[in-house]
Design an enzyme around this catalytic site. Structure first.
Site, PDB file in Angstrom:
ATOM      1  N   HIS A 135      -2.981   0.840  -4.759  1.00  0.00           N
ATOM      2  CA  HIS A 135      -2.528  -0.374  -5.454  1.00  0.00           C
ATOM      3  C   HIS A 135      -2.846  -0.222  -6.942  1.00  0.00           C
ATOM      4  CE1 HIS A 135      -1.549  -2.901  -1.933  1.00  0.00           C
ATOM      5  NE2 HIS A 135      -2.356  -2.044  -1.348  1.00  0.00           N
TER       6      HIS A 135
ATOM      7  N   TYR B  11      -9.189  -9.717   1.950  1.00  0.00           N
ATOM      8  CA  TYR B  11     -10.386  -8.975   2.385  1.00  0.00           C
ATOM      9  C   TYR B  11     -11.165  -8.373   1.212  1.00  0.00           C
ATOM     10  CZ  TYR B  11      -7.452  -4.753   1.982  1.00  0.00           C
ATOM     11  OH  TYR B  11      -6.628  -3.768   1.506  1.00  0.00           O
ATOM     12  N   GLU B  12     -10.557  -8.332   0.041  1.00  0.00           N
ATOM     13  CA  GLU B  12     -11.274  -7.806  -1.123  1.00  0.00           C
ATOM     14  C   GLU B  12     -12.254  -8.835  -1.682  1.00  0.00           C
ATOM     15  OE1 GLU B  12      -8.672  -5.334  -3.825  1.00  0.00           O
ATOM     16  OE2 GLU B  12      -7.148  -6.091  -2.442  1.00  0.00           O
TER      17      GLU B  12
ATOM     18  N   ALA C 294       2.808  -2.175   3.881  1.00  0.00           N
ATOM     19  CA  ALA C 294       2.617  -1.141   4.889  1.00  0.00           C
ATOM     20  C   ALA C 294       2.046  -1.854   6.101  1.00  0.00           C
ATOM     21  CB  ALA C 294       1.649  -0.092   4.381  1.00  0.00           C
TER      22      ALA C 294
ATOM     23  N   ASN D 127       1.806   3.427  10.533  1.00  0.00           N
ATOM     24  CA  ASN D 127       1.069   3.991  11.670  1.00  0.00           C
ATOM     25  C   ASN D 127       1.449   3.189  12.908  1.00  0.00           C
ATOM     26  OD1 ASN D 127      -0.479   1.912  10.104  1.00  0.00           O
ATOM     27  ND2 ASN D 127      -1.714   1.924  11.956  1.00  0.00           N
TER      28      ASN D 127
ATOM     29  N   MET E 127      -2.167  -6.907   6.606  1.00  0.00           N
ATOM     30  CA  MET E 127      -3.233  -7.721   6.009  1.00  0.00           C
ATOM     31  C   MET E 127      -2.769  -8.424   4.733  1.00  0.00           C
ATOM     32  SD  MET E 127      -6.205  -4.844   6.384  1.00  0.00           S
ATOM     33  CE  MET E 127      -6.384  -3.869   7.893  1.00  0.00           C
ATOM     34  N   SER E 128      -1.472  -8.699   4.640  1.00  0.00           N
ATOM     35  CA  SER E 128      -0.961  -9.293   3.386  1.00  0.00           C
ATOM     36  C   SER E 128       0.281 -10.128   3.671  1.00  0.00           C
ATOM     37  CB  SER E 128      -0.616  -8.176   2.392  1.00  0.00           C
ATOM     38  OG  SER E 128       0.493  -7.430   2.869  1.00  0.00           O
TER      39      SER E 128
ATOM     40  N   SER F 129       0.819  -1.225   0.000  1.00  0.00           N
ATOM     41  CA  SER F 129       0.000   0.000   0.000  1.00  0.00           C
ATOM     42  C   SER F 129       0.844   1.262   0.000  1.00  0.00           C
ATOM     43  CB  SER F 129      -0.897   0.043   1.238  1.00  0.00           C
ATOM     44  OG  SER F 129      -1.845  -0.979   1.198  1.00  0.00           O
TER      45      SER F 129
ATOM     46  N   HIS G  95      -5.846  -8.428  -1.977  1.00  0.00           N
ATOM     47  CA  HIS G  95      -5.897  -8.948  -0.606  1.00  0.00           C
ATOM     48  C   HIS G  95      -7.087  -9.889  -0.430  1.00  0.00           C
ATOM     49  CE1 HIS G  95      -3.893  -5.014  -0.429  1.00  0.00           C
ATOM     50  NE2 HIS G  95      -3.206  -5.488   0.595  1.00  0.00           N
TER      51      HIS G  95
ATOM     52  N   HIS H 156      -6.847   4.436   6.237  1.00  0.00           N
ATOM     53  CA  HIS H 156      -6.081   4.090   5.038  1.00  0.00           C
ATOM     54  C   HIS H 156      -5.327   5.324   4.514  1.00  0.00           C
ATOM     55  CE1 HIS H 156      -4.921   1.522   1.780  1.00  0.00           C
ATOM     56  NE2 HIS H 156      -5.522   2.256   0.856  1.00  0.00           N
TER      57      HIS H 156
HETATM   58  N1  HPA Z   1      -3.214  -2.774  10.992  1.00  0.00           N
HETATM   59  C1  HPA Z   1      -3.348  -3.686  10.021  1.00  0.00           C
HETATM   60  N2  HPA Z   1      -2.879  -3.503   8.802  1.00  0.00           N
HETATM   61  C2  HPA Z   1      -2.227  -2.364   8.526  1.00  0.00           C
HETATM   62  C3  HPA Z   1      -2.051  -1.377   9.498  1.00  0.00           C
HETATM   63  C4  HPA Z   1      -2.583  -1.586  10.797  1.00  0.00           C
HETATM   64  O1  HPA Z   1      -2.462  -0.754  11.711  1.00  0.00           O
HETATM   65  N3  HPA Z   1      -1.360  -0.363   8.909  1.00  0.00           N
HETATM   66  C5  HPA Z   1      -1.131  -0.743   7.628  1.00  0.00           C
HETATM   67  N4  HPA Z   1      -1.653  -1.964   7.390  1.00  0.00           N
END
Ligand code: HPA
Length: 282
Positions: free
Chosen positions: A64, A88-89, A116, A241, A217-218, A33, A86, A255
């Site tokens: 993406h 989740y998509e 990320a 983050n 998430m990947s 990401s 992903h 996001h």
């Molecule tokens: N949590 C899960 N997935 C992420 C995060 C997060 O804080 N930041 C970027 N991808």
């Protein structure tokens, strides 16, 4: 859309890509990401949109791009995935990992995965890089594994060793390069959740207790399939983050925050990857 694929279908996708480029890359790179601009560093690139490639999953989230960039970087032929799909998509584990199977058929031997991720350690700050030393396959423990289903022994073993998923020599190389460049590089464990929700403060406390340093998430499904195919893997998380451990007014994960951190991460990641690519053949 199909959930499972045969070797013939992976071959069909690989043949299509081969017909669209003269390059024969042995190094693959998956950009997470907000990290897509990294592919701009590639010289004389052949660009193939995912939608043209048979069976390729198409990312639907911002940040993406959804195309292959194949060309030269630091004197090496590289195949770059500018964005990934992903779970989740709505895709299956087999769909999101199909590109890794296809890379293997194209001759890719070294896979560099980036993402990320949320930082779980109090000393992490957005923009930091973390070398992935190991992962926790939390979604795999819950039953989501890309190797589920009939195993084709020509692709890899039924029961896969994962004791050294992230190649020790590649990790040592990345650390050496980071040191030479004076680029801070954390080391830690990545944990994969299905998403798309961010974590609750209780989730975060749990993830810290089980030994994770960054959450995303990947990546984990791709690394499993890469190892299944005998590829060497280097993984780098860009901390976008820092995890929220106590609920606080006005503080929330988004996001947008992840994409913004990407702008900070891209120049650092480019320097590190250029250095790694320069020395890979040594
Ligand atoms: N949590 C899960 N997935 C992420 C995060 C997060 O804080 N930041 C970027 N991808």
């Amino acid at each position: 859309m199909k959930d499972f694929f045969t070797n013939e279908e992976f071959t069909e996708a690989a043949d299509y890509i081969r017909s669209r480029t003269q390059y024969r890359p042995t190094i693959g790179l998956i950009l997470g990401s907000g990290l897509s601009p990294l592919a701009d560093a590639v010289d004389n690139a052949d660009i193939i949109p995912y939608e043209n490639i048979p069976y390729f999953p198409i990312p639907s989230v911002e940040g993406h791009v959804g195309r292959l960039v194949i060309g030269r970087l630091e004197g090496r032929d590289v195949l770059i995935m500018q964005g990934r799909a992903h779970y989740y998509e709505g895709y299956s584990m087999q769909q999101i990992t199909l590109p890794v199977r296809v890379m293997r058929l194209l001759g890719v031997e070294t896979l560099i995965v980036t993402n990320a991720a949320g930082g779980l350690r109090p000393d992490f700050t957005p923009g930091d890089l973390m070398l992935i030393t190991d992962h926790i396959n939390l979604i795999g423990m819950a039953g989501l594994n890309p190797l589920r289903g009939v195993n084709d022994p020509t692709l890899g073993p039924r029961f896969l060793d994962m004791s050294q998923a992230y190649d020790p020599a590649l990790r040592a190389l990345a650390l050496r390069v980071a040191k030479e460049l004076n680029l801070p590089l954390w080391q830690g464990v990545y944990v994969c959740l299905a998403g798309p929700t961010f974590e609750t403060p209780a989730d975060i406390r749990f993830l810290r207790i089980i030994g994770a340093d960054a959450v995303g998430m990947s990546t984990v499904p791709e690394v499993i399939v890469a190892r299944h195919g005998g590829m060497r893997v280097l993984g780098i998380s860009g901390i976008s983050n820092v995890a929220i451990t106590e609920p606080e007014e006005g503080k929330e994960a988004s996001h947008e925050e992840v994409l913004q951190a990407g702008q900070m991460l891209v120049p650092r990641l480019i320097s590190l990857l250029r250095g790694v690519l320069q020395r890979l053949g040594e």
